[in-house]
Design an enzyme around this catalytic site. Sequence first.
Site, PDB file in Angstrom:
ATOM      1  N   HIS A   1      69.441 -22.505  37.895  1.00 45.36           N
ATOM      2  CA  HIS A   1      68.573 -22.579  39.080  1.00 45.36           C
ATOM      3  C   HIS A   1      69.194 -21.956  40.317  1.00 45.36           C
ATOM      4  O   HIS A   1      69.071 -22.498  41.425  1.00 45.36           O
ATOM      5  CB  HIS A   1      68.228 -24.048  39.369  1.00 45.36           C
TER       6      HIS A   1
ATOM      7  N   HIS B   1      59.476 -26.715  41.174  1.00 43.78           N
ATOM      8  CA  HIS B   1      59.998 -27.749  40.282  1.00 43.78           C
ATOM      9  C   HIS B   1      59.356 -29.109  40.566  1.00 43.78           C
ATOM     10  O   HIS B   1      60.021 -30.147  40.556  1.00 43.78           O
ATOM     11  CB  HIS B   1      61.515 -27.859  40.455  1.00 43.78           C
TER      12      HIS B   1
ATOM     13  N   GLU C   1      57.095 -25.715  34.947  1.00 42.33           N
ATOM     14  CA  GLU C   1      57.744 -24.683  35.773  1.00 42.33           C
ATOM     15  C   GLU C   1      57.293 -23.291  35.313  1.00 42.33           C
ATOM     16  O   GLU C   1      57.742 -22.781  34.290  1.00 42.33           O
ATOM     17  CB  GLU C   1      59.261 -24.823  35.680  1.00 42.33           C
TER      18      GLU C   1
HETATM   19  C1  G6D Z   1      68.461 -30.317  33.747  1.00 48.18           C
HETATM   20  O1  G6D Z   1      68.232 -28.863  31.847  1.00 48.18           O
HETATM   21  C2  G6D Z   1      67.517 -29.495  32.906  1.00 48.18           C
HETATM   22  C3  G6D Z   1      66.838 -28.452  33.750  1.00 48.18           C
HETATM   23  O2  G6D Z   1      65.916 -27.718  32.964  1.00 48.18           O
HETATM   24  C4  G6D Z   1      66.118 -29.153  34.899  1.00 48.18           C
HETATM   25  O3  G6D Z   1      65.470 -28.186  35.697  1.00 48.18           O
HETATM   26  C5  G6D Z   1      67.116 -29.946  35.710  1.00 48.18           C
HETATM   27  O4  G6D Z   1      67.802 -30.877  34.899  1.00 48.18           O
HETATM   28  C6  G6D Z   1      66.429 -30.723  36.819  1.00 48.18           C
HETATM   29  O5  G6D Z   1      69.515 -29.497  34.167  1.00 48.18           O
END
Ligand code: G6D
Length: 300
Positions: free
Chosen positions: A71, A144, A265
């Site tokens: 991210h 998100h 997402e």
């Molecule tokens: C964890 O693996 C998940 C991600 O996909 C998610 O976006 C995040 O938590 C909030 O890392």
Amino acid sequence: MRLEVPNRHGNLTDVVIGMPTAEDYTKATYQNYNFYLGATIGRYAGRISKGGFHLNNQFISITNHEGVQLHGGVNSIDKILWDVEDQGGGAHPFVIFSIEDKAGSNGYPGNIKLKAKYELTENAIKITYTAKTDAPTVLNVTNHVYFNLKGRGSTEGNELYINANHVLQVDERLVPTGKLIDVHHTPLDYTTEIPLHFEGHYGLDTPFVLEAEKLKASLYNAESGIQMKVFTNQPALVVFTPQDFSELKVRNHETFNRFPAICFECQNFPDAPNHPHFPSSVLLPGETYRNEIAYQFDVK
Ligand code: G6D
């Protein structure tokens, strides 16, 4: 932070998970949990492997942990205070936020100007991300937001439809291998509307490869009667169902049970810069990046 939708009795139901106040989002106690509640994710949503990627025959090294960036890395765009560029009322109220992210931020080339437009229509919230760059770069932004269509309890048993015949195979680090897996006859087959279940896995954290039809996904809660439909111009939908919110004191945290929420997402494939056969995430000067997302609500 909050999205209120009438349920079958006309009572407004808060269908997203948020913190009690705006200030909460600026605090380390929230940011350290990295749940990204309702956040705009970037510069690259999802995971990028190999500590970076090749672009125009040059290796671009990005901030990462053991070779993987999630991210957009540290101090990513969800942790920046955006400017309000424009806003309007009337039939379709909107607000446009913007930021400029400097070349080199988390290792990414190009100075980018990124805009996030939120717009309310009769029965939908539309989120439109657009961006420009002054040098070749990669970009993959998403939202998100976490949904719970009755505002409490669990998402378990909600009717879920996902218009995807394949998911991206991921390794133990949740990084795509490059392979696609057919969902039919697996627990990930939501090609017909069925109850969201958690047999055989501890929740979804899964990149679905979307088919071309307009409707990409839907979720329905029989108790509230609220149905949400998902529309986007993006090729992938990462569906994420956290088991809980740990100790993070989200608004009304005491009313939620296991699997309290689900994220849809809308984005490009994770790790596309390392998989030439994935849709390209390259953004060139003169081009406009555009991600259109709509979450539409009705009562059934
Ligand atoms: C964890 O693996 C998940 C991600 O996909 C998610 O976006 C995040 O938590 C909030 O890392």
